[in-house]
Scaffold this motif. Structure first.
Motif, mmCIF file in Angstrom:
data_model
loop_
_atom_site.group_PDB
_atom_site.id
_atom_site.type_symbol
_atom_site.label_atom_id
_atom_site.label_comp_id
_atom_site.label_asym_id
_atom_site.label_seq_id
_atom_site.Cartn_x
_atom_site.Cartn_y
_atom_site.Cartn_z
ATOM 1 N N ARG A 250 17.483 -22.500 14.929
ATOM 2 C CA ARG A 250 18.030 -22.586 16.278
ATOM 3 C C ARG A 250 19.488 -23.046 16.202
ATOM 4 N NH1 ARG A 250 15.721 -22.710 21.198
ATOM 5 N NH2 ARG A 250 16.815 -23.823 22.869
ATOM 6 N N PRO A 251 20.386 -22.456 16.996
ATOM 7 C CA PRO A 251 21.788 -22.883 16.924
ATOM 8 C C PRO A 251 21.948 -24.338 17.348
ATOM 9 C CG PRO A 251 21.428 -21.382 18.773
ATOM 10 C CD PRO A 251 20.186 -21.366 17.963
ATOM 11 N N SER A 252 22.745 -25.066 16.581
ATOM 12 C CA SER A 252 23.050 -26.456 16.896
ATOM 13 C C SER A 252 24.525 -26.558 17.276
ATOM 14 C CB SER A 252 22.700 -27.352 15.713
ATOM 15 O OG SER A 252 22.622 -28.704 16.096
ATOM 16 N N THR A 253 25.024 -27.770 17.417
ATOM 17 C CA THR A 253 26.353 -27.963 18.021
ATOM 18 C C THR A 253 27.453 -27.177 17.313
ATOM 19 O OG1 THR A 253 25.843 -30.095 19.014
ATOM 20 C CG2 THR A 253 28.140 -29.670 18.480
ATOM 21 N N LEU A 254 27.561 -27.292 15.987
ATOM 22 C CA LEU A 254 28.652 -26.592 15.302
ATOM 23 C C LEU A 254 28.503 -25.085 15.393
ATOM 24 C CD1 LEU A 254 29.472 -28.686 12.102
ATOM 25 C CD2 LEU A 254 30.932 -28.242 14.081
ATOM 26 N N ASP A 255 27.294 -24.583 15.474
ATOM 27 C CA ASP A 255 27.102 -23.142 15.647
ATOM 28 C C ASP A 255 27.708 -22.694 16.979
ATOM 29 O OD1 ASP A 255 25.440 -22.796 13.251
ATOM 30 O OD2 ASP A 255 23.943 -23.942 14.360
ATOM 31 N N TYR A 256 27.473 -23.473 18.017
ATOM 32 C CA TYR A 256 28.050 -23.138 19.321
ATOM 33 C C TYR A 256 29.566 -23.341 19.329
ATOM 34 C CZ TYR A 256 23.462 -22.628 21.529
ATOM 35 O OH TYR A 256 22.211 -22.192 21.889
ATOM 36 N N VAL A 257 30.020 -24.399 18.682
ATOM 37 C CA VAL A 257 31.466 -24.656 18.648
ATOM 38 C C VAL A 257 32.208 -23.476 18.028
ATOM 39 C CG1 VAL A 257 33.231 -26.054 17.493
ATOM 40 C CG2 VAL A 257 31.365 -27.176 18.717
ATOM 41 N N ARG A 258 31.694 -22.969 16.930
ATOM 42 C CA ARG A 258 32.378 -21.871 16.230
ATOM 43 C C ARG A 258 32.485 -20.622 17.101
ATOM 44 N NH1 ARG A 258 28.614 -23.639 11.896
ATOM 45 N NH2 ARG A 258 29.780 -25.076 10.547
ATOM 46 N N ARG A 259 31.562 -20.442 18.011
ATOM 47 C CA ARG A 259 31.557 -19.237 18.853
ATOM 48 C C ARG A 259 32.253 -19.455 20.198
ATOM 49 N NH1 ARG A 259 28.155 -15.222 17.043
ATOM 50 N NH2 ARG A 259 26.762 -15.796 15.325
ATOM 51 N N LEU A 260 32.293 -20.681 20.679
ATOM 52 C CA LEU A 260 32.717 -20.901 22.058
ATOM 53 C C LEU A 260 34.024 -21.658 22.220
ATOM 54 C CD1 LEU A 260 29.353 -21.920 23.801
ATOM 55 C CD2 LEU A 260 30.379 -19.651 23.562
ATOM 56 N N VAL A 261 34.386 -22.518 21.273
ATOM 57 C CA VAL A 261 35.493 -23.445 21.484
ATOM 58 C C VAL A 261 36.715 -22.994 20.684
ATOM 59 C CG1 VAL A 261 36.244 -25.849 21.400
ATOM 60 C CG2 VAL A 261 33.837 -25.302 21.844
ATOM 61 N N ASP A 262 37.785 -22.696 21.389
ATOM 62 C CA ASP A 262 39.045 -22.340 20.750
ATOM 63 C C ASP A 262 39.822 -23.608 20.409
ATOM 64 O OD1 ASP A 262 38.599 -19.564 21.054
ATOM 65 O OD2 ASP A 262 39.343 -19.646 23.116
ATOM 66 N N ASP A 263 40.609 -23.546 19.332
ATOM 67 C CA ASP A 263 41.481 -24.651 18.925
ATOM 68 C C ASP A 263 40.701 -25.950 18.728
ATOM 69 O OD1 ASP A 263 43.669 -22.942 19.116
ATOM 70 O OD2 ASP A 263 44.049 -23.481 21.202
ATOM 71 N N PHE A 264 39.457 -25.836 18.244
ATOM 72 C CA PHE A 264 38.663 -27.058 18.079
ATOM 73 C C PHE A 264 39.236 -27.909 16.960
ATOM 74 C CE2 PHE A 264 34.930 -29.423 16.371
ATOM 75 C CZ PHE A 264 34.658 -30.159 17.509
ATOM 76 N N GLN A 265 39.440 -29.185 17.262
ATOM 77 C CA GLN A 265 39.890 -30.145 16.268
ATOM 78 C C GLN A 265 38.849 -31.244 16.174
ATOM 79 O OE1 GLN A 265 42.507 -30.122 14.088
ATOM 80 N NE2 GLN A 265 41.460 -31.926 13.250
ATOM 81 N N GLU A 266 38.066 -31.209 15.099
ATOM 82 C CA GLU A 266 37.044 -32.239 14.950
ATOM 83 C C GLU A 266 37.695 -33.572 14.617
ATOM 84 O OE1 GLU A 266 32.830 -33.200 12.627
ATOM 85 O OE2 GLU A 266 33.885 -31.300 12.231
ATOM 86 N N LEU A 267 37.217 -34.622 15.262
ATOM 87 C CA LEU A 267 37.711 -35.976 15.044
ATOM 88 C C LEU A 267 36.556 -36.820 14.522
ATOM 89 C CD1 LEU A 267 39.823 -36.346 18.313
ATOM 90 C CD2 LEU A 267 40.578 -35.570 16.065
ATOM 91 N N HIS A 268 36.862 -37.691 13.579
ATOM 92 C CA HIS A 268 35.819 -38.415 12.867
ATOM 93 C C HIS A 268 35.950 -39.919 13.054
ATOM 94 C CE1 HIS A 268 36.266 -34.575 10.667
ATOM 95 N NE2 HIS A 268 34.984 -34.686 10.397
ATOM 96 N N GLY A 269 34.846 -40.612 12.824
ATOM 97 C CA GLY A 269 34.884 -42.043 12.619
ATOM 98 C C GLY A 269 34.761 -42.896 13.866
ATOM 99 N N ASP A 270 34.213 -44.104 13.637
ATOM 100 C CA ASP A 270 34.046 -45.051 14.735
ATOM 101 C C ASP A 270 35.092 -46.153 14.704
ATOM 102 O OD1 ASP A 270 33.219 -46.485 12.519
ATOM 103 O OD2 ASP A 270 31.388 -47.267 13.430
ATOM 104 N N ARG A 271 36.019 -46.102 13.736
ATOM 105 C CA ARG A 271 37.082 -47.089 13.554
ATOM 106 C C ARG A 271 36.552 -48.451 13.102
ATOM 107 N NH1 ARG A 271 39.969 -43.089 14.397
ATOM 108 N NH2 ARG A 271 41.805 -43.039 15.756
ATOM 109 N N LEU A 272 35.281 -48.491 12.703
ATOM 110 C CA LEU A 272 34.703 -49.765 12.283
ATOM 111 C C LEU A 272 34.037 -49.696 10.911
ATOM 112 C CD1 LEU A 272 33.026 -51.047 15.582
ATOM 113 C CD2 LEU A 272 35.067 -51.964 14.471
#
Length: 562
Positions: A301-323
């Protein structure tokens, strides 16, 4: 006879020791083509690399004390300043300019390590503050490029005060909703790391760049401990949740361009498709709840990144909780959905590959994942961007590390924050919606569920084991829990159902993505024109009425006509 090349035509890589021809060294932006080591750039070189050609507008000088203590060690500090100015051609360790990056306006403050080790003194602090206030006046993002050994000792406690001064300037930009981005280069230590460098909305780092409050030698001498491999490097910081991404120098301009282009949605939106969302429970009559649970869990079943790759232009993934860390079960970033700038956050199970599913904790987030989501939602609120969440989790991670890391508190903080976010929030249950781990991303203005999604306080197996004393009663528990989309709609817990391709979303990812895009776009089309007061009042009323028997509030008909 060929003319012999002069030794100055070659550069020696500080990483591997290889000789690189000077013109090639320039073409690679001072990155070694053999080992990838990122050589240092001067502040003028950095501005030339980052800003669009011909757009740099130098910011003028600002008043600052240059030798407040009359400090003398082996040489007078005034002489050291004069020598640094002569050697670098700069007045201070910071060079500021306004300009554009990929056509997006910004103000940049760039540090130069050649100038007394990029140390933070009165002059450098004044320039960073001046750049921040210029960004504030112009309402354009501030980009900070750091390179520093720490505070400038020769200016004593006044250099220490520059940490608070620059932090205050960053706070003013936060209050005004102006984006800030730090680019960490090697090295960034001490007072700079513990002030403006770490306070930006987005923190990018060059490969191998080191950042910390105390340098590694100080840490080892103080603690007597042997430091782990790669300690304080960009890659170490990414794994420990301290930076958003590690970006090679050649890719920095495109990443900055995507980030600097984030704007609050304005003007007319594309029309929403009222038929993109099913709003009647009868539309899914006759479906078996247990079969729905099995489809919601299907490994393909498609999960978040599967949908992101098809639907979201200029996606910039951001990481971390700063802690502490970056939780791989939560994907979060910025991009454009059907042309609308959004912050997108979602659980990601990892697809059909078992190794990847394990790395993603099967979509079960720990405290760092929920804190990462919290950080991105606060960024959305600051910039006025809608939030879209995609929910697909069996539940929050139940391990001892999650408990000692504050799992309950992290979820609670998200519930409180989402209740008061002054921007539109659309949540979609794209698969499993397991308990508080799902709710932590679902306090929204519009909650949708895919046709084979679920939402429940506990898994059917868990419920069956506790109440039936028999895990084999899971199908009966699934029916009794009323976790099927049609039941959820009837209970008023969701606002609509997102159709799926025949036999489930796993059969056709592209078609499932099209259906999801249409549904989310329709919800955003309705919500974006609402002012924050209306959003908050409607959201408060929505959650207040659950469990009271009061079904007043917007109906499906009201929604379709608004």
């Amino acid at each position: 006879m060929a003319e012999r090349e002069h030794p100055a035509d070659w550069e020696r890589c500080a990483g591997c020791g290889a000789l690189v021809y000077g013109k090639r060294w320039t073409r690679t932006l001072h990155v070694c083509p053999d080992c990838g080591h990122h050589g240092r750039l001067t502040a003028p070189q950095r501005l030339d690399q980052l800003l669009d050609p011909g757009t740099a507008e130098p910011l003028g000088a600002v008043p600052a004390l240059h030798d407040p203590l009359g400090f003398v060690d082996s040489r007078p500090y005034a002489e050291r300043l004069d020598r640094a100015r002569a050697d670098t051609g700069l007045d201070e360790a910071v060079l500021c300019a306004a300009g554009t990056v990929e056509g997006q306006p910004c103000v940049a403050a760039v540090m130069d390590f050649r100038f007394l080790g990029g140390s933070l003194g009165c002059g450098a602090g004044a320039l960073v503050t001046h750049a921040a206030r210029t960004a504030l006046d112009r309402r354009v993002p501030l980009v900070l490029v750091t390179a520093s050994g720490g505070a400038r000792m020769q200016e004593g406690v006044l250099s220490l005060m520059q940490m608070a001064k620059t932090a205050q300037a960053m706070a003013e930009l936060d209050e005004a909703g102006v984006l800030t981005v730090s680019v960490i280069t090697d090295p960034t230590y001490g007072g700079v790391a513990a002030s403006f460098a770490a306070l930006a909305d987005v923190i990018l780092a060059e490969p191998g760049a080191r950042m910390g409050f105390a340098g590694p030698r100080v840490v080892e001498q103080t603690t007597g401990e042997t430091l782990p491999e790669g300690f304080q490097t960009a890659e170490f910081l990414l794994a420990h949740g301290m930076v958003d991404d590690v970006v090679p120098r050649v890719g920095l301009r495109p990443v900055l361009g995507r980030l600097l282009g984030l704007r609050t949605p304005t003007g007319p939106l594309p029309p929403g498709d009222a038929d993109a969302i099913l709003r009647a429970a009868d539309d899914l009559a006759g479906c078996d709840p247990w079969q729905g649970v099995r489809l919601a869990r299907h490994p393909e079943r498609p999960s978040t990144l599967d949908y992101v790759r098809r639907l979201v232009d200029d996606f910039q993934e951001l990481h971390g909780d700063r802690l502490t860390e970056d939780c791989p079960a939560i994907v979060a970033g910025t991009g454009r959905l059907a042309g609308t700038p959004v912050v997108l956050i979602g659980h990601h199970k990892g697809g059909s590959d078992l190794g990847e599913r394990r790395r993603r904790n099967f979509g079960m987030a720990g405290p760092a994942g929920y804190r990462k989501a919290n950080r991105l939602m606060r960024l959305a609120a600051k910039l006025g961007l809608p939030v879209v969440t995609l929910i697909d989790t069996p539940g929050a991670h139940p391990g001892p590390a999650a408990e000692t890391g504050g799992q309950a508190a992290a979820i609670a903080e998200n519930l409180r924050l989402m209740a008061r976010l002054p921007v539109p929030v659309v949540a979609v249950l794209i698969g499993e919606g397991g308990s508080g781990g799902a709710l932590a991303l679902a306090v929204a203005d519009r909650v949708l569920v895919c046709a084979n999604g679920t939402y429940s306080v506990i898994s059917p197996e868990g419920c069956a084991a506790i109440l039936w004393k028999d895990a084999r009663a899971a199908p009966a528990a699934a029916a009794s829990l009323r976790l099927h989309p049609g039941d959820l709609l009837g209970l008023g817990v969701v606002d609509g159902i997102v159709p799926e391709p025949p036999d489930g979303a796993h059969r056709d990812h592209a078609a499932a993505a099209d259906l999801l895009e249409a549904a989310v776009t329709a919800a955003l089309h309705e919500l974006i024109p609402w002012d924050p007061e209306r959003l908050l009042a409607d959201r408060r009323a929505r959650f207040h009425r659950y469990g009271t028997g009061d079904r007043t509030g917007p109906t499906a008909a009201d929604w379709s006509q608004s």
